[in-house]
Design a protein around this motif. Sequence first.
Motif, PDB file in Angstrom:
ATOM      1  N   ARG A 278       7.894   1.599   7.076  1.00 22.33           N
ATOM      2  CA  ARG A 278       7.498   1.592   5.659  1.00 22.33           C
ATOM      3  C   ARG A 278       6.161   0.866   5.462  1.00 22.33           C
ATOM      4  O   ARG A 278       5.771   0.012   6.239  1.00 22.33           O
ATOM      5  N   TYR A 279       5.497   1.224   4.418  1.00 24.27           N
ATOM      6  CA  TYR A 279       4.322   0.487   3.943  1.00 24.27           C
ATOM      7  C   TYR A 279       4.207   0.833   2.471  1.00 24.27           C
ATOM      8  O   TYR A 279       4.849   1.779   1.985  1.00 24.27           O
ATOM      9  N   ALA A 280       3.388   0.060   1.767  1.00 27.15           N
ATOM     10  CA  ALA A 280       3.233   0.328   0.335  1.00 27.15           C
ATOM     11  C   ALA A 280       2.233   1.486   0.194  1.00 27.15           C
ATOM     12  O   ALA A 280       1.017   1.279   0.208  1.00 27.15           O
TER      13      ALA A 280
ATOM     14  N   LYS B 185      -0.275   4.308  -0.793  1.00 22.81           N
ATOM     15  CA  LYS B 185      -1.312   4.357  -1.841  1.00 22.81           C
ATOM     16  C   LYS B 185      -1.485   5.771  -2.389  1.00 22.81           C
ATOM     17  O   LYS B 185      -1.921   5.958  -3.508  1.00 22.81           O
TER      18      LYS B 185
ATOM     19  N   GLN C 257      -4.035   3.576 -10.843  1.00 26.46           N
ATOM     20  CA  GLN C 257      -3.402   3.765  -9.527  1.00 26.46           C
ATOM     21  C   GLN C 257      -2.609   5.082  -9.504  1.00 26.46           C
ATOM     22  O   GLN C 257      -1.718   5.306 -10.330  1.00 26.46           O
TER      23      GLN C 257
ATOM     24  N   GLN D 100      -0.391   6.259  -7.636  1.00 26.11           N
ATOM     25  CA  GLN D 100       1.045   6.256  -7.337  1.00 26.11           C
ATOM     26  C   GLN D 100       1.874   6.456  -8.618  1.00 26.11           C
ATOM     27  O   GLN D 100       2.979   7.006  -8.581  1.00 26.11           O
TER      28      GLN D 100
ATOM     29  N   TYR E 160      13.432  -9.108  -8.696  1.00 25.65           N
ATOM     30  CA  TYR E 160      12.784  -8.892  -7.406  1.00 25.65           C
ATOM     31  C   TYR E 160      13.791  -8.689  -6.273  1.00 25.65           C
ATOM     32  O   TYR E 160      13.476  -8.057  -5.266  1.00 25.65           O
TER      33      TYR E 160
ATOM     34  N   PRO F 230       5.789  -0.946  -4.278  1.00 26.13           N
ATOM     35  CA  PRO F 230       5.980  -1.941  -5.335  1.00 26.13           C
ATOM     36  C   PRO F 230       4.625  -2.259  -5.952  1.00 26.13           C
ATOM     37  O   PRO F 230       3.627  -2.327  -5.233  1.00 26.13           O
ATOM     38  N   MET F 231       4.576  -2.436  -7.247  1.00 22.58           N
ATOM     39  CA  MET F 231       3.292  -2.721  -7.890  1.00 22.58           C
ATOM     40  C   MET F 231       3.463  -3.683  -9.066  1.00 22.58           C
ATOM     41  O   MET F 231       4.342  -3.492  -9.909  1.00 22.58           O
ATOM     42  N   GLU F 232       2.575  -4.647  -9.074  1.00 21.01           N
ATOM     43  CA  GLU F 232       2.484  -5.550 -10.231  1.00 21.01           C
ATOM     44  C   GLU F 232       1.148  -5.353 -10.938  1.00 21.01           C
ATOM     45  O   GLU F 232       0.892  -6.023 -11.939  1.00 21.01           O
ATOM     46  N   GLY F 233       0.323  -4.476 -10.384  1.00 20.56           N
ATOM     47  CA  GLY F 233      -1.010  -4.252 -10.931  1.00 20.56           C
ATOM     48  C   GLY F 233      -0.965  -3.340 -12.145  1.00 20.56           C
ATOM     49  O   GLY F 233      -1.363  -2.166 -12.071  1.00 20.56           O
TER      50      GLY F 233
ATOM     51  N   VAL G 123       7.939  -5.460 -12.868  1.00 19.85           N
ATOM     52  CA  VAL G 123       7.370  -4.882 -11.645  1.00 19.85           C
ATOM     53  C   VAL G 123       7.782  -3.417 -11.606  1.00 19.85           C
ATOM     54  O   VAL G 123       8.780  -3.046 -12.243  1.00 19.85           O
TER      55      VAL G 123
ATOM     56  N   LYS H   8       0.330  -3.493  10.507  1.00 19.07           N
ATOM     57  CA  LYS H   8       0.957  -4.429   9.566  1.00 19.07           C
ATOM     58  C   LYS H   8       0.365  -5.814   9.740  1.00 19.07           C
ATOM     59  O   LYS H   8       0.088  -6.233  10.859  1.00 19.07           O
TER      60      LYS H   8
ATOM     61  N   ARG I  41       1.304  -9.579   9.175  1.00 18.02           N
ATOM     62  CA  ARG I  41       2.405 -10.484   8.845  1.00 18.02           C
ATOM     63  C   ARG I  41       2.226 -11.793   9.607  1.00 18.02           C
ATOM     64  O   ARG I  41       1.669 -11.812  10.699  1.00 18.02           O
TER      65      ARG I  41
END
Length: 209
Positions: free
Chosen positions: A10-12, A14, A67, A69, A136, A155-158, A179, A197, A199
């Motif tokens: 997985r990745y966020a 775009k 965005q 998404q 969350y 996930p986005m907070e923007g 969120v 990644k 991390r």
Amino acid sequence: MQLIDALQWRYAAKQYVADKPVSSSDIDDIKKAIQLAPSSFGLQLFEVMDVRDKPLREKLRAQAYGQSQVTDAAHFFVFCHRSTFTREDVAAYAKRKADAQGVAVETLQSMEEDIFNALQKKSPEAQLQWMARQVYIALGHAIVACALKQIDASPMEGFDNQSFDRLLGLDKKGLRSVVVLAIGYRSDDDETQHTAKVRKTLTDLFTTV
Ligand SMILES: Cc1cc2nc3c(=O)[nH]c(=O)nc-3n(C[C@H](O)[C@H](O)[C@H](O)COP(=O)(O)O)c2cc1C
């Protein structure tokens, strides 16, 4: 897919393949994963808006720094918490507990009292922060559920919370957006999927005492 492999995969995302649908049974499972998230006292003082209205999603995108998404992912979940914490919230929990566990709600009165008193000690601002934290955990459940199914999730907070609240009519429902999660399938053009990644090492992340 095994858990750690899924979390590596997985990745966020775009960029999404616009309109590639996620099956309704997968969406149901993701919703169940959210439903099963633990919450403080079990109160679940949050709700999720499953935004399917396309013109509305265009408007939300404009309030989320454009965005893509927001409009292109198959699904768009807005996680919200209650705008105020009230006695009715605890009473509703007591009713759910009584129904689920087959006990008379009257027998839960002292529990109801204890929970309400404990939470009343928090300031209104601390109550909001506390409610947001529960959201969350549910978001994390959804992200992991998606990963295990090889469904992408961002996930986005923007975004501008107040504009989202207004566009979604959340004030009237006594909710606040906190969120969001776009859910769908990554586009081959999304370069982010090829980047490694980033991390902390486990050594940096954990201290054994
Ligand atoms: C709470 C939260 C808010 C985020 N907001 C955004 C956002 O608005 N836009 C975005 O492109 N990515 C956003 N991200 C994605 C993170 O940047 C991403 O998860 C992080 O860089 C780790 O990368 P990975 O998830 O792809 O492994 C957000 C992630 C979280 C958990």
